[in-house]
Design an enzyme around this catalytic site. Structure first.
Site, PDB file in Angstrom:
ATOM      1  N   ARG A  55      -4.310  -2.746 -27.492  1.00  0.00           N
ATOM      2  CA  ARG A  55      -2.700  -2.473 -27.071  1.00  0.00           C
ATOM      3  C   ARG A  55      -2.523  -1.369 -26.066  1.00  0.00           C
ATOM      4  O   ARG A  55      -1.796  -1.551 -25.019  1.00  0.00           O
ATOM      5  CB  ARG A  55      -2.009  -1.942 -28.443  1.00  0.00           C
ATOM      6  N   THR A  56      -3.267  -0.306 -26.105  1.00  0.00           N
ATOM      7  CA  THR A  56      -3.053   0.874 -25.230  1.00  0.00           C
ATOM      8  C   THR A  56      -3.449   0.445 -23.918  1.00  0.00           C
ATOM      9  O   THR A  56      -2.814   0.488 -22.745  1.00  0.00           O
ATOM     10  CB  THR A  56      -3.713   2.210 -25.676  1.00  0.00           C
ATOM     11  N   LYS A  84     -26.551   6.348 -16.711  1.00  0.00           N
ATOM     12  CA  LYS A  84     -27.707   6.876 -15.920  1.00  0.00           C
ATOM     13  C   LYS A  84     -27.692   8.413 -16.072  1.00  0.00           C
ATOM     14  O   LYS A  84     -28.578   9.196 -15.628  1.00  0.00           O
ATOM     15  CB  LYS A  84     -27.632   6.726 -14.366  1.00  0.00           C
ATOM     16  N   ARG A 105      -9.383   6.955 -22.101  1.00  0.00           N
ATOM     17  CA  ARG A 105      -9.430   7.218 -23.317  1.00  0.00           C
ATOM     18  C   ARG A 105     -11.104   7.423 -23.611  1.00  0.00           C
ATOM     19  O   ARG A 105     -11.943   6.791 -22.652  1.00  0.00           O
ATOM     20  CB  ARG A 105      -9.057   5.867 -24.211  1.00  0.00           C
ATOM     21  N   HIS A 133      -3.280  11.191 -29.278  1.00  0.00           N
ATOM     22  CA  HIS A 133      -2.789  10.088 -28.521  1.00  0.00           C
ATOM     23  C   HIS A 133      -1.131  10.068 -28.240  1.00  0.00           C
ATOM     24  O   HIS A 133      -0.450   9.549 -28.984  1.00  0.00           O
ATOM     25  CB  HIS A 133      -3.026   8.836 -29.513  1.00  0.00           C
TER      26      HIS A 133
END
Length: 307
Positions: A55-56, A84, A105, A133
């Protein structure tokens, strides 16, 4: 009209004053009603999702594209140079040269704040571990105001994972600006962190702890359900905790007529799907509102003036 969000980061609800919150909600409402035209023309938004999201991520992409902006980025870290050994610091420095804003995120708490300190462009926190959030909290505020016609004087139950739920943490900070009564419902092992309890006390917000969901349902205007997050738990704790708070239609027999049920999604089994067909359910409208809130945020941060 000049506004105070232009060029700013959003890493926590504490970055936003009440005036800024109200501005975001107003612009989102205008966008939803097609009463305001905003543009991200010639803007490139880097969507950097080091952790899975549906959703986000998609609502940010939809918000960007609907406003005429362009999207670059990734939805996991599997194909990145971080595999890496590249540091988050260097990754953010590089991406800052490619875009006008970063939506981030990350699984580690504090990653968004670190990125904001490093980046030469604004950063929006789309979830950092079990910390914050903030854009979800704004979606929650918008949905509650839309369904109750107010944000003041409400009784709200927060149910489930209060310890690790970043949506809960941002929600609690958002409502420190309003006169509300909070019922915190969950097992002791998932109780709200002490620092957030201290913030509520400092702001004069009344709250109490409960272990019974049925006990609080008749008292509240908003029932905010959350899933117990398996990815943040030991298996034995998860199996015990998730069975404690499952909402069924029978439990709503004594609910207030104006009760609305929210959930940041995804749900597992904590809300019976039969509730989807009732007037109480607002979680799918809540998810849809994510586009308008994120359109408003992107517009306000990237445009010095809005028409």
């Amino acid at each position: 009209m000049n506004h105070s969000l232009f060029g700013q980061d959003l890493t926590s609800m504490q970055d936003l004053s009440l005036n800024k919150i109200e501005k975001i909600l107003y612009v989102a409402e205008q966008l939803k009603q097609n009463q305001k035209q905003c543009s991200l023309q010639d803007k490139i938004i880097a969507h950097c999702f080091f952790e899975p999201s549906t959703r986000t991520r998609l609502s940010f992409e939809s918000a960007t594209l609907r406003l005429g902006g362009r999207v670059i980025g990734f939805s996991s870290d599997e194909a990145l140079s971080i595999q890496k050994g590249e540091s988050l610091h260097d990754t953010i420095r590089v991406i800052s040269a490619y875009a006008d804003l970063i939506v981030l995120r990350h699984p580690k708490e504090g990653a968004a704040r670190l990125a904001a300190d490093i980046a030469s462009i604004p950063v929006i926190n789309a979830g950092d571990g079990a910390n914050q959030h903030p854009t979800q909290a704004l979606v929650d505020l918008f949905t509650i105001k839309e369904s109750q016609q107010r944000l003041e004087g409400l009784s709200i139950a927060l149910v489930g994972d209060l310890k690790f739920g970043r949506t809960i943490h941002s929600f609690v900070q958002a409502f420190q600006h309003y006169n509300v009564r909070l019922f915190l419902v969950g097992p002791e092992i998932l109780t709200l962190p002490e620092d957030l309890c201290d913030q509520l006390k400092k702001c004069g917000i009344r709250f109490s702890f409960h272990q019974s969901l049925s006990e609080v349902i008749p008292k509240v205007d908003i029932l905010y359900m959350t899933r117990v997050q398996q990815e943040r738990f030991a298996n034995t704790e998860y199996s015990f905790a998730r069975k404690q708070y499952i909402l069924t239609t029978e439990m709503l027999a004594d609910a207030k007529p104006n009760l609305k049920i929210l959930h940041p999604l995804p749900r597992v089994n904590e809300i019976d799907i039969a509730i989807d067909q009732t007037d109480y359910a607002r979680y799918f409208e809540q998810a849809a509102n994510g586009v308008y809130i994120r359109q408003a945020l992107l517009s306000l941060i990237l445009n010095e003036e809005l028409s």
